[in-house]
Write a protein that holds these residues in place. Structure first.
Motif: not given
Length: 527
Positions: A254-257, A225-229, A234-242, A261-263
């Motif tokens: 949550x763990x990685x704080x 899971x951490x590998x996927x994390x 890399x995308x802190x401050x950008x957009x992640x769609x999950x 933008x989270x969608x």
């Protein structure tokens, strides 16, 4: 009579023109060399190429058909070294090799692939898509949206190659195009995704799901899971769609704080089964599954499924109601299956949020998408029997496909051509999930046969007449002969559909078609 303009032109002609520098690429028959050459030419550089292989052993030569470049095959001639100002060797070339010393002894300047990536950076939006299952369909569907919207996505162009690891995505996103939508995978090692992300410079990322299906090297699920994390880092401050229906993804965020933008996307659907997944708090989350590995969940640590930003409701066959914070719109897909509703939601969210495509336009694009070859691909259909191949090659993928097919067919036979990336544990898990979701299981590969031995007394297990010999080549689990023999055995079952699953099933689908279409076999099928 000469004019001032004539004098000026004459002076310009006397100024020596700078010669265009030549980039020499070694290993053009390899994936990295091929892409490096095309990246350089797409950015206006003069390129010459070389490889020791002949044209018969240069499988991706067709990707260079539209380029004007000199290609030396069968050897690395002296003319190549004399004509090159820069020479780019493949990353796999050892520094102690004779060829590397030959580069050093030439007048050309050595240029590593890493140097190329620094010199030419992506000049377009880059979207990186990862996950255990569904990333190929999500990637292809999003590119379909882009094409329909008048945007040209970069394409690596390797027809028989997935191309989602190491240098392939970073080079692909530097090819000519308006946007880069790249599938990004891992080999289960720490740093796999970070390597790709650091070189792709993504503006957005997608995580389709995280399931314990690609575990290797003795790693546990939390490590995987951490590998996927690494995508989130890399995308802190950008957009992640999950996928908001996946507790592993939401706990990881949550763990990685994650700060950006989270969608989220998910579905409202009846529960298909129940399972457990590890949580970062150390407890197991009870998961009421919609498809394998995702669904409704709540952990004692406070982790709880919330209503996603992009929610599919009223799912009926290929149609559903898409609900966002400010809109409801009916959508219809050109592909089938609840797992493809999830894939569609990920693509829709990126198209609308990042690329600003109106949902009304996406609605038109979605229905025209007919899927990815090798994913639930029907190779023969009749009134009484359908024959299907599917690339599914891990426990969750197998379970998801079989669950969907069993909604359509009363009796289902599955031919397993897989050797799991997770070894014996994965092979056994695949057989167990097939037992729960199919009426007949034909273990066609050596390792699936091995895993099925403890269930051999079950009426569901149908073994081929000839025991398959030991075989595994990378992630390919079965030979052509094993696939055909397994398929023949599947046709002996009293089933409405036979689905052949695994990388080998897709690789040898044309051989299966040839066997089906031979006159005698076709008559037997129709009878």
């Amino acid at each position: 009579m000469s004019t001032d303009m004539d004098k000026h032109s004459s002076e310009v002609e006397k100024i020596p023109q700078k010669r265009m520098e030549t980039y020499g690429v070694i290993g053009v028959c390899g994936v990295v060399g091929n892409l490096a050459a095309r990246v350089l030419m797409d950015h206006g550089h003069h390129v010459i190429c070389t490889d020791i292989h002949s044209s018969n052993n240069c499988p991706f030569l067709y990707t260079l058909n539209d380029y004007n470049t000199q290609i030396y095959l069968n050897e690395h001639p002296e003319a190549f070294f004399k004509s090159s100002d820069y020479i780019i060797p493949p990353p796999s070339l050892k520094k102690t090799s004779k060829l590397f010393h030959r580069i050093e002894d030439s007048s050309a300047q050595l240029m590593e692939v890493e140097d190329l990536l620094k010199q030419i950076t992506p000049n377009k939006p880059v979207i990186c898509i990862t996950g255990t299952n569904g990333k190929t369909t999500t990637t292809t569907l999003l590119k379909h949206f882009c094409y329909n919207a008048g945007l040209k996505p970069t394409e690596h162009g390797f027809m028989t190659l997935q191309g989602n690891i190491e240098y392939i995505p970073p080079l692909q996103c530097r090819l000519a195009g308006d946007i880069a939508v790249v599938e990004t995978g891992t080999e289960g090692n720490t740093g796999d995704l970070k390597f790709i992300m650091d070189r792709c410079h993504p503006s957005c990322g997608v995580i389709t799901n995280i399931n314990p299906d690609h575990l290797n090297n003795g790693h546990d699920f939390m490590h995987y899971s951490l590998i996927k994390g690494e995508l989130l880092e890399e995308l802190k401050g950008k957009t992640v769609v999950v996928n908001g229906d996946d507790p592993t993804i939401m706990a990881l965020i949550s763990k990685m704080d994650y700060q950006g933008k989270l969608v989220t996307f998910g579905v409202e659907h009846e529960v298909q089964g129940e399972s457990k997944k590890e949580c970062w708090c150390g407890e197991e989350v009870i998961l009421h599954e919609t498809v394998s590995g995702v669904g409704y969940y709540e952990c004692q640590c406070g982790l709880k499924r919330t209503i996603p930003d992009y929610l599919a409701t009223n799912i009926r066959g290929n149609s559903f109601i898409l609900q966002t914070h400010d809109k409801k719109i009916e959508m219809e897909m050109g592909i089938t299956g609840l797992h493809n509703v999830y894939n569609a939601l990920g693509a829709i969210a990126v198209g609308h949020e990042l690329l600003k495509m109106p949902l009304e336009d996406i609605k038109k694009y979605l229905i025209t998408f007919k899927g990815v070859p090798g994913r639930l691909e029907y190779i023969y259909e009749s009134e009484n029997l359908d024959l299907i191949v599917d690339y599914g090659h891990n426990p969750s993928g197998v379970e998801t496909v079989l669950r969907e097919l069993h909604k359509t067919y009363d009796k289902l036979a599955v031919v397993i051509t897989i050797s799991s990336e997770s070894g014996k544990t994965g092979d056994t898990d695949i057989i167990m999930r097939a037992m729960s979701n199919a009426d007949f299981i034909i273990p066609a590969s050596y390792y699936s046969r091995l895993a099925s031995e403890k269930y051999i007394s079950s009426e569901k297990i149908i073994t081929p007449s000839v025991e398959p010999e030991k075989f595994r080549e990378g992630t390919l689990g079965a030979t052509r002969e094993q696939v055909i023999e397994g398929f023949k055995k599947g046709l002996e079952c009293d089933a409405d559909a036979v689905v052949c699953m695994g990388e080998a099933a897709v690789k040898y689908k044309e051989d299966i078609k040839i066997w089906i279409n031979s006159r005698d076999n076709l008559i037997d099928l129709q009878d």
